[in-house]
Design a protein around this motif. Structure first.
Motif, mmCIF file in Angstrom:
data_model
loop_
_atom_site.group_PDB
_atom_site.id
_atom_site.type_symbol
_atom_site.label_atom_id
_atom_site.label_comp_id
_atom_site.label_asym_id
_atom_site.label_seq_id
_atom_site.Cartn_x
_atom_site.Cartn_y
_atom_site.Cartn_z
ATOM 1 N N ASP A 232 -6.137 13.269 12.688
ATOM 2 C CA ASP A 232 -7.543 13.431 12.277
ATOM 3 C C ASP A 232 -7.868 12.562 11.070
ATOM 4 O O ASP A 232 -8.761 12.875 10.298
ATOM 5 C CB ASP A 232 -7.797 14.908 11.912
ATOM 6 N N ILE A 233 -7.112 11.508 10.886
ATOM 7 C CA ILE A 233 -7.274 10.717 9.657
ATOM 8 C C ILE A 233 -8.598 9.944 9.686
ATOM 9 O O ILE A 233 -9.363 9.980 8.723
ATOM 10 C CB ILE A 233 -6.063 9.775 9.422
ATOM 11 N N GLY A 234 -8.877 9.291 10.819
ATOM 12 C CA GLY A 234 -10.128 8.535 10.913
ATOM 13 C C GLY A 234 -11.347 9.405 11.165
ATOM 14 O O GLY A 234 -12.472 9.016 10.869
ATOM 15 N N THR A 235 -11.131 10.589 11.705
ATOM 16 C CA THR A 235 -12.266 11.461 12.034
ATOM 17 C C THR A 235 -12.605 12.429 10.900
ATOM 18 O O THR A 235 -13.769 12.697 10.644
ATOM 19 C CB THR A 235 -11.975 12.279 13.318
ATOM 20 N N VAL A 236 -11.586 12.967 10.214
ATOM 21 C CA VAL A 236 -11.827 14.023 9.220
ATOM 22 C C VAL A 236 -11.404 13.620 7.800
ATOM 23 O O VAL A 236 -12.191 13.760 6.859
ATOM 24 C CB VAL A 236 -11.081 15.327 9.626
ATOM 25 N N VAL A 237 -10.182 13.135 7.664
ATOM 26 C CA VAL A 237 -9.656 12.902 6.307
ATOM 27 C C VAL A 237 -10.378 11.727 5.640
ATOM 28 O O VAL A 237 -10.914 11.863 4.541
ATOM 29 C CB VAL A 237 -8.120 12.672 6.328
ATOM 30 N N PHE A 238 -10.411 10.587 6.341
ATOM 31 C CA PHE A 238 -11.080 9.402 5.783
ATOM 32 C C PHE A 238 -12.103 8.859 6.789
ATOM 33 O O PHE A 238 -11.889 7.804 7.403
ATOM 34 C CB PHE A 238 -10.068 8.296 5.460
ATOM 35 N N PRO A 239 -13.229 9.560 6.948
ATOM 36 C CA PRO A 239 -14.202 9.090 7.948
ATOM 37 C C PRO A 239 -14.819 7.736 7.585
ATOM 38 O O PRO A 239 -15.385 7.080 8.447
ATOM 39 C CB PRO A 239 -15.263 10.194 7.973
ATOM 40 N N LYS A 240 -14.671 7.330 6.317
ATOM 41 C CA LYS A 240 -15.236 6.029 5.919
ATOM 42 C C LYS A 240 -14.169 4.938 5.839
ATOM 43 O O LYS A 240 -14.419 3.881 5.249
ATOM 44 C CB LYS A 240 -15.927 6.165 4.560
ATOM 45 N N TYR B 116 0.847 -1.192 0.000
ATOM 46 C CA TYR B 116 0.000 0.000 0.000
ATOM 47 C C TYR B 116 0.890 1.253 0.000
ATOM 48 O O TYR B 116 2.066 1.193 0.368
ATOM 49 C CB TYR B 116 -0.857 0.054 1.286
ATOM 50 N N ILE B 117 0.284 2.390 -0.327
ATOM 51 C CA ILE B 117 0.972 3.685 -0.181
ATOM 52 C C ILE B 117 0.993 4.020 1.304
ATOM 53 O O ILE B 117 0.006 3.778 2.005
ATOM 54 C CB ILE B 117 0.177 4.791 -0.916
ATOM 55 N N TYR B 118 2.088 4.593 1.771
ATOM 56 C CA TYR B 118 2.127 5.067 3.158
ATOM 57 C C TYR B 118 2.298 6.586 3.158
ATOM 58 O O TYR B 118 3.191 7.106 2.487
ATOM 59 C CB TYR B 118 3.291 4.407 3.924
ATOM 60 N N VAL B 119 1.448 7.269 3.892
ATOM 61 C CA VAL B 119 1.591 8.730 3.993
ATOM 62 C C VAL B 119 1.618 9.154 5.458
ATOM 63 O O VAL B 119 0.703 8.873 6.224
ATOM 64 C CB VAL B 119 0.459 9.477 3.244
ATOM 65 N N ASP B 120 2.699 9.854 5.799
ATOM 66 C CA ASP B 120 2.898 10.396 7.140
ATOM 67 C C ASP B 120 2.359 11.836 7.114
ATOM 68 O O ASP B 120 3.056 12.748 6.691
ATOM 69 C CB ASP B 120 4.410 10.342 7.409
ATOM 70 N N SER B 121 1.108 12.020 7.543
ATOM 71 C CA SER B 121 0.509 13.361 7.402
ATOM 72 C C SER B 121 1.177 14.381 8.323
ATOM 73 O O SER B 121 1.194 15.574 8.032
ATOM 74 C CB SER B 121 -1.001 13.313 7.655
ATOM 75 N N GLY B 122 1.758 13.921 9.438
ATOM 76 C CA GLY B 122 2.457 14.838 10.348
ATOM 77 C C GLY B 122 3.622 15.520 9.642
ATOM 78 O O GLY B 122 3.920 16.692 9.887
ATOM 79 N N ALA B 123 4.270 14.789 8.733
ATOM 80 C CA ALA B 123 5.404 15.369 7.996
ATOM 81 C C ALA B 123 4.926 16.553 7.155
ATOM 82 O O ALA B 123 5.668 17.516 6.944
ATOM 83 C CB ALA B 123 6.042 14.309 7.106
ATOM 84 N N GLU C 83 -5.263 17.648 -0.051
ATOM 85 C CA GLU C 83 -4.164 16.896 -0.663
ATOM 86 C C GLU C 83 -4.155 15.436 -0.182
ATOM 87 O O GLU C 83 -3.950 14.499 -0.956
ATOM 88 C CB GLU C 83 -2.852 17.615 -0.296
ATOM 89 N N GLN C 84 -4.411 15.243 1.119
ATOM 90 C CA GLN C 84 -4.404 13.875 1.677
ATOM 91 C C GLN C 84 -5.531 13.035 1.076
ATOM 92 O O GLN C 84 -5.348 11.859 0.771
ATOM 93 C CB GLN C 84 -4.540 13.948 3.210
ATOM 94 N N ARG C 85 -6.683 13.646 0.887
ATOM 95 C CA ARG C 85 -7.807 12.892 0.284
ATOM 96 C C ARG C 85 -7.478 12.501 -1.144
ATOM 97 O O ARG C 85 -7.816 11.418 -1.601
ATOM 98 C CB ARG C 85 -9.084 13.734 0.322
ATOM 99 N N ARG C 86 -6.797 13.406 -1.853
ATOM 100 C CA ARG C 86 -6.409 13.109 -3.226
ATOM 101 C C ARG C 86 -5.484 11.875 -3.254
ATOM 102 O O ARG C 86 -5.628 10.990 -4.085
ATOM 103 C CB ARG C 86 -5.695 14.334 -3.826
ATOM 104 N N MET C 87 -4.548 11.829 -2.295
ATOM 105 C CA MET C 87 -3.613 10.693 -2.238
ATOM 106 C C MET C 87 -4.340 9.373 -1.972
ATOM 107 O O MET C 87 -3.863 8.310 -2.354
ATOM 108 C CB MET C 87 -2.592 10.910 -1.105
ATOM 109 N N GLY C 88 -5.495 9.446 -1.292
ATOM 110 C CA GLY C 88 -6.199 8.214 -0.911
ATOM 111 C C GLY C 88 -7.342 7.815 -1.827
ATOM 112 O O GLY C 88 -8.076 6.872 -1.525
ATOM 113 N N GLU C 89 -7.478 8.505 -2.946
ATOM 114 C CA GLU C 89 -8.634 8.254 -3.832
ATOM 115 C C GLU C 89 -8.759 6.799 -4.280
ATOM 116 O O GLU C 89 -9.850 6.271 -4.422
ATOM 117 C CB GLU C 89 -8.543 9.150 -5.085
ATOM 118 N N GLN C 90 -7.603 6.162 -4.499
ATOM 119 C CA GLN C 90 -7.627 4.772 -5.027
ATOM 120 C C GLN C 90 -7.634 3.719 -3.918
ATOM 121 O O GLN C 90 -7.490 2.537 -4.200
ATOM 122 C CB GLN C 90 -6.380 4.518 -5.900
#
Ligand code: DC
Length: 227
Positions: free
Chosen positions: A134-142, A29-36, A118-125
């Motif tokens: 806030d990844i589970g609460t805001v960025v990818f609530p689903k 999978y792609i890994y993204v460190d949003s804190g960075a 930008e983070q949502r764009r990275m996770g589109e696929q």
């Protein structure tokens, strides 16, 4: 095999990135460190003299935010190799100067809006592991799998201290402890997207768990979701 989205949130220095990277590697999978990404915007603000320990010109940062380009070159590695406006800043974003100021920058709604887009764009696929606050609460609530990581402040400070010493930085344990607890406080109490556990998140308290024990627990969760 079904591709899912894995959101990992939690307190500072709970080993989110280490676990996330390991999972992404196994699953391809792609890994993204949003804190960075928040750290990179903070470095941008420092270098442009918009922020220091006493002052913060929020308006100047906000009006320049669209000119910031962040490129994560090799998604899948940690520490993340990150380019800020085409300059490699991977180590600079991990220093104490950025660590001490990043919570102020991350509290700005305009900054969050820009990075979340930008983070949502990275996770589109799907097929992504992203860690942050806030990844589970805001960025990818689903997200199909949400993990909330925590551990005692003492053990987190010790881990971060050992990491900085191993890198050759001169640091004092109390300063690292203070940075971690004050970031917890700021991250959890800010008005926009505070660090909170999503209702459907699974808690992973790793105070007394090794990295390999955590990995085994989480891989069992994942197998049950994708098989
Ligand atoms: O994960 P980290 O310690 O590198 O994150 C740096 C800071 O960025 C942290 O204090 C909180 C903030 N952050 C955030 O507000 N939202 C995220 N999704 C990730 C990090």
């Amino acid at each position: 095999m079904k591709k899912i989205t894995i959101a990992i949130d939690g307190h500072s220095s709970t080993g989110k990135s280490t676990l996330a990277k390991h999972l992404a590697k196994t699953l391809d999978y792609i890994y993204v460190d949003s804190g960075a990404m928040y750290r990179a915007v903070t470095l941008f603000a420092i270098e442009n003299h918009f922020i220091d320990e006493n002052n913060f010109d929020k308006d100047a940062l906000i009006s320049n935010i669209e000119s910031v380009t962040i490129e994560i070159k090799n998604e899948g590695t940690f520490p993340t190799v990150l380019f800020l406006n085409n300059k490699e800043v991977s180590s600079k974003i991990r220093g104490m100067e950025v660590s001490n100021l990043v919570s102020k920058v991350a509290a700005l709604p305009e900054v969050r809006k820009c990075l979340v887009r930008e983070q949502r764009r990275m996770g589109e696929q799907k097929g992504i592991v992203m860690d942050g606050r806030d990844i589970g609460t805001v960025v990818f609530p689903k997200a199909e799998l949400k993990i909330f990581m925590t551990a005692s402040a003492q053990i987190r400070a010790q881990r971060r201290y050992d990491e900085l010493i191993a890198k050759g930085e001169t640091v004092v344990f109390d300063e690292v402890y203070e940075n971690i607890t004050s970031r917890d406080q700021k991250d959890s109490t800010r008005a926009d997207s505070p660090l909170t556990q999503a209702n459907d998140a699974r808690v992973l308290d790793n105070t007394n768990l090794t990295q390999s024990q955590q990995y085994t627990i989480v891989m069992d969760w994942i197998k049950a979701l994708i098989d």
